[in-house]
Design a protein around this motif. Structure first.
Motif, PDB file in Angstrom:
ATOM      1  N   VAL A 220       0.922  -0.813   0.450  1.00  0.00           N
ATOM      2  CA  VAL A 220       0.225  -0.396  -0.023  1.00  0.00           C
ATOM      3  C   VAL A 220       0.659   1.517  -0.083  1.00  0.00           C
ATOM      4  O   VAL A 220       0.559   2.384  -1.034  1.00  0.00           O
ATOM      5  N   ALA A 221       1.709   0.929   1.032  1.00  0.00           N
ATOM      6  CA  ALA A 221       2.872   2.319   1.053  1.00  0.00           C
ATOM      7  C   ALA A 221       3.438   3.028  -0.639  1.00  0.00           C
ATOM      8  O   ALA A 221       3.214   4.227  -1.018  1.00  0.00           O
ATOM      9  N   ALA A 222       3.786   1.774  -1.354  1.00  0.00           N
ATOM     10  CA  ALA A 222       3.923   1.746  -2.984  1.00  0.00           C
ATOM     11  C   ALA A 222       3.528   2.713  -3.858  1.00  0.00           C
ATOM     12  O   ALA A 222       3.027   3.556  -4.514  1.00  0.00           O
ATOM     13  N   LEU A 223       2.435   2.125  -3.808  1.00  0.00           N
ATOM     14  CA  LEU A 223       0.874   2.920  -4.214  1.00  0.00           C
ATOM     15  C   LEU A 223       0.535   4.536  -3.927  1.00  0.00           C
ATOM     16  O   LEU A 223       0.503   5.044  -4.871  1.00  0.00           O
ATOM     17  N   ASP A 224       0.624   4.281  -2.854  1.00  0.00           N
ATOM     18  CA  ASP A 224       0.368   5.799  -2.198  1.00  0.00           C
ATOM     19  C   ASP A 224       1.629   6.661  -2.706  1.00  0.00           C
ATOM     20  O   ASP A 224       1.265   7.279  -2.700  1.00  0.00           O
ATOM     21  N   ALA A 225       2.898   5.886  -2.807  1.00  0.00           N
ATOM     22  CA  ALA A 225       3.633   6.973  -3.272  1.00  0.00           C
ATOM     23  C   ALA A 225       3.417   7.451  -4.730  1.00  0.00           C
ATOM     24  O   ALA A 225       3.091   8.316  -5.523  1.00  0.00           O
ATOM     25  N   PHE A 226       2.961   6.372  -5.850  1.00  0.00           N
ATOM     26  CA  PHE A 226       2.389   6.348  -6.862  1.00  0.00           C
ATOM     27  C   PHE A 226       1.405   7.253  -7.027  1.00  0.00           C
ATOM     28  O   PHE A 226       1.402   8.453  -8.006  1.00  0.00           O
TER      29      PHE A 226
ATOM     30  N   ASP B 294      -7.305  -2.250  -1.905  1.00  0.00           N
ATOM     31  CA  ASP B 294      -7.194  -1.144  -3.385  1.00  0.00           C
ATOM     32  C   ASP B 294      -5.928  -2.007  -4.004  1.00  0.00           C
ATOM     33  O   ASP B 294      -5.756  -1.759  -5.490  1.00  0.00           O
ATOM     34  N   LEU B 295      -5.153  -2.162  -3.454  1.00  0.00           N
ATOM     35  CA  LEU B 295      -3.930  -2.604  -4.104  1.00  0.00           C
ATOM     36  C   LEU B 295      -3.632  -3.867  -4.912  1.00  0.00           C
ATOM     37  O   LEU B 295      -3.697  -3.925  -6.071  1.00  0.00           O
ATOM     38  N   ARG B 296      -4.712  -4.917  -4.486  1.00  0.00           N
ATOM     39  CA  ARG B 296      -4.869  -5.895  -5.616  1.00  0.00           C
ATOM     40  C   ARG B 296      -6.050  -5.758  -6.370  1.00  0.00           C
ATOM     41  O   ARG B 296      -5.609  -6.129  -7.496  1.00  0.00           O
ATOM     42  N   ASN B 297      -7.128  -4.717  -6.340  1.00  0.00           N
ATOM     43  CA  ASN B 297      -7.709  -4.036  -7.665  1.00  0.00           C
ATOM     44  C   ASN B 297      -6.876  -3.458  -8.734  1.00  0.00           C
ATOM     45  O   ASN B 297      -7.266  -2.898  -9.614  1.00  0.00           O
ATOM     46  N   VAL B 298      -6.149  -2.600  -8.035  1.00  0.00           N
ATOM     47  CA  VAL B 298      -5.017  -2.076  -8.933  1.00  0.00           C
ATOM     48  C   VAL B 298      -4.378  -2.952 -10.275  1.00  0.00           C
ATOM     49  O   VAL B 298      -4.071  -2.729 -11.065  1.00  0.00           O
TER      50      VAL B 298
END
Ligand SMILES: [Zn+2]
Ligand SMILES: [Zn+2]
Length: 189
Positions: free
Chosen positions: A33-39, A55-59
């Motif tokens: 999730v942190a990497a997704l946040d940074a993105f 969210d991560l799985r869905n992305v």
């Protein structure tokens, strides 16, 4: 060229997202999730609530669908994929001028989850590319060991590598070495 600035921004998000996949670079670049946040921060994606594992799985799932649209050859097939993406995302176009940006259209529904937000915005950007007959600008890098994608926005559509500073140069060096080797292999007379 009929590609607007907004579409260009969406395409840059699309390219970064696709190039995070493990089958592209050998490792998952959105592992948590942190990497997704940074993105989300890096790409200045607006109206995103706090992110979860869901969210991560869905992305990740969306990323696979988007890659399919990007690399599929037929326009008919691509249009069907885009229609499905945008329909699933529950798109609702609305005008906004948030954060001192000029007036522009948000396609994602208010309070949409991140994957729906991205599906709506990136799906519409792909739709605009398709209707502008510019799909040939969506490219896969031609370096033999590279699976990265990019959008060729050059005037003469001549770009072949994902990033001329890495893949392009690497290939030039490889070609140079190959030429040197074959020159050495020629028996001297
Ligand atoms: Zn906006
Ligand atoms: Zn490359």
């Amino acid at each position: 060229m009929l590609i607007t600035h907004d579409t260009e921004c969406a395409l840059s998000i699309l390219v970064e997202l696709l190039n995070t996949a493990p089958e592209v670079c050998g490792t998952e670049l959105l592992p948590d999730v942190a990497a997704l946040d940074a993105f989300v921060v890096r790409q200045e994606i607006s109206e995103v609530d706090s992110l979860t594992e869901d969210d991560l799985r869905n992305v990740h799932r969306l990323r696979t669908r988007l890659r399919e649209v990007f690399v599929t050859e037929g326009t008919e097939e691509a249009s069907e994929l885009i229609n499905a993406l945008v329909a699933d995302a529950g798109t609702t176009p609305r005008l906004t001028n948030h954060d001192h940006h000029g007036w522009h259209i948000h396609y994602f529904a208010p309070h949409a989850a991140l994957h729906d937000h991205l599906a709506a915005e990136l799906g519409m950007a792909l739709a605009f590319i398709l209707t502008a007959a510019e799909r040939d600008r969506l490219r896969r890098c031609e370096a033999p060991d590279c699976a990265r994608v990019f959008v060729d926005l050059s005037r003469n559509r001549s770009r072949r590598y994902c990033d001329s500073r890495t893949c392009g140069n690497r290939l030039h060096v490889a070609a140079y070495r190959a030429r040197q080797r074959s020159a050495e292999a020629v028996p001297s007379v």
